[in-house]
Write a protein that holds these residues in place. Structure first.
Motif, PDB file in Angstrom:
ATOM      1  N   TYR A  84       1.810  -5.797   3.433  1.00 30.25           N
ATOM      2  CA  TYR A  84       1.165  -4.589   2.912  1.00 30.25           C
ATOM      3  C   TYR A  84       1.787  -4.179   1.582  1.00 30.25           C
ATOM      4  CZ  TYR A  84      -0.102   0.290   2.351  1.00 30.25           C
ATOM      5  OH  TYR A  84      -0.556   1.475   1.836  1.00 30.25           O
ATOM      6  N   MET A  85       3.105  -4.151   1.533  1.00 31.46           N
ATOM      7  CA  MET A  85       3.798  -3.668   0.341  1.00 31.46           C
ATOM      8  C   MET A  85       3.529  -4.556  -0.864  1.00 31.46           C
ATOM      9  SD  MET A  85       5.589  -1.112  -0.535  1.00 31.46           S
ATOM     10  CE  MET A  85       6.825  -0.482  -1.668  1.00 31.46           C
ATOM     11  N   CYS A 126       0.318  -3.611  -2.387  1.00 33.69           N
ATOM     12  CA  CYS A 126       0.207  -2.213  -2.770  1.00 33.69           C
ATOM     13  C   CYS A 126       0.327  -2.072  -4.285  1.00 33.69           C
ATOM     14  CB  CYS A 126       1.297  -1.415  -2.070  1.00 33.69           C
ATOM     15  SG  CYS A 126       1.119   0.368  -2.251  1.00 33.69           S
ATOM     16  N   SER A 127      -0.664  -1.455  -4.906  1.00 33.21           N
ATOM     17  CA  SER A 127      -0.674  -1.313  -6.367  1.00 33.21           C
ATOM     18  C   SER A 127       0.050  -0.063  -6.841  1.00 33.21           C
ATOM     19  CB  SER A 127      -2.118  -1.276  -6.878  1.00 33.21           C
ATOM     20  OG  SER A 127      -2.742  -0.056  -6.505  1.00 33.21           O
ATOM     21  N   ASP A 183      -5.481   1.981  -3.446  1.00 33.33           N
ATOM     22  CA  ASP A 183      -4.817   1.578  -2.207  1.00 33.33           C
ATOM     23  C   ASP A 183      -5.331   2.314  -0.974  1.00 33.33           C
ATOM     24  OD1 ASP A 183      -3.197  -0.206  -3.563  1.00 33.33           O
ATOM     25  OD2 ASP A 183      -1.578   1.237  -3.860  1.00 33.33           O
ATOM     26  N   SER A 213      -6.880   0.026   1.976  1.00 31.30           N
ATOM     27  CA  SER A 213      -5.905  -0.808   2.663  1.00 31.30           C
ATOM     28  C   SER A 213      -4.884   0.035   3.420  1.00 31.30           C
ATOM     29  CB  SER A 213      -5.193  -1.731   1.669  1.00 31.30           C
ATOM     30  OG  SER A 213      -4.517  -0.988   0.675  1.00 31.30           O
ATOM     31  N   ALA A 214      -4.546   1.226   2.883  1.00 27.26           N
ATOM     32  CA  ALA A 214      -3.605   2.112   3.572  1.00 27.26           C
ATOM     33  C   ALA A 214      -4.195   2.606   4.891  1.00 27.26           C
ATOM     34  CB  ALA A 214      -3.248   3.294   2.670  1.00 27.26           C
TER      35      ALA A 214
END
Length: 249
Positions: free
Chosen positions: A211-212, A215-216, A222, A225-226
């Motif tokens: 995930y990280m 992460c933009s 984001d 996706s979050a």
């Protein structure tokens, strides 16, 4: 595991990978790249003799050098620097793989050695550490290092470090974000970190890093996706009650 260019040991879910070419300044050659890739594959898929999955990878040097970068002697003898992709893939695995990666830095780090540091999740250094990108002095530039370095310290700081070509002190590296912890006793600092990190579940580490790394940092880009990651996590909680403990700490 037995290697020619590395010292590798696994215990308690921690794999320690030490560069072991002291006569060459721990310079990177084809054999080291092959062995490092093999070690990381073992870490990703395997367990130690105690049956614990590897959730932490520690990278370290020896003597007064962490890693001096590419082996220019080998390049001059063969006339080729070889394919850069396998080394790039090692750094990408350090950055994205299902384990916490820690660079324990003592002494000099140069060129490709900075790639290992920049790709690590956590960097612990003692006051002897220095970090340099000397490539432009030879008409080159650290093309494969820069994506990882920019991610860690930002575009302008990586740009300045590349242009100046001079070593950066451990204190300055701490200020730029290349180093996370500057310690009088790096081994003691490492033990303190391991005591905390060894509580983490490998599957949770893998999910978090996936995930990280995507992460933009933009709240708008984001959002989808979050929300997806959050919903998926709590779906796991409903399916397997007690699989994790929620804490405010």
């Amino acid at each position: 595991m037995s290697f020619e260019t590395l010292n590798v040991s696994i215990a308690g879910g921690v794999c320690r990978i030490g560069f072991n070419r002291p006569d060459a300044g721990n310079a990177i050659n084809d054999r080291m790249v092959e062995e490092f890739a093999q070690a990381l594959e073992t870490c990703a898929r395997g367990t130690g003799a105690d049956g614990k999955p590897v959730s932490i990878v520690v990278i370290e040097g020896n003597g007064e050098v962490f890693c001096a970068g590419g082996d220019f002697k080998a390049v001059s003898e063969t006339g080729s620097a070889g394919d850069p992709e396998p080394l790039y893939d090692i750094w990408r695995e350090l950055a994205q793989g299902p384990f916490v990666t820690i660079s324990l830095v003592k002494g000099r780090v140069n060129a490709g050695g900075v790639g290992f540091v920049a790709a690590s999740d956590i960097v612990i250094a003692d006051k002897s550490a220095s970090f340099g990108l000397s490539e432009l002095l030879f008409g080159l530039f650290p093309a494969c290092v820069l994506p990882f370095l920019v991610r860690r310290i930002g575009h302008q700081k990586a740009h300045y470090m590349t242009l100046m070509t001079k070593p950066v002190s451990a204190a300055d590296a701490l200020g730029s974000g290349l180093v996370d912890v500057l310690a009088d006793d790096a081994e003691t600092a490492l033990r303190q970190h391991l005591a905390r990190l060894q509580h983490l579940n490998k599957q949770a580490i893998a999910r978090y890093k996936a995930y990280m790394n995507a992460c933009s940092g933009s709240a708008d880009r984001d959002k989808a996706s979050a929300l997806e990651a959050n919903r998926a996590f709590f779906q796991i909680q409903r399916s397997f009650p007690g699989s994790a403990v929620m804490s405010r700490n």
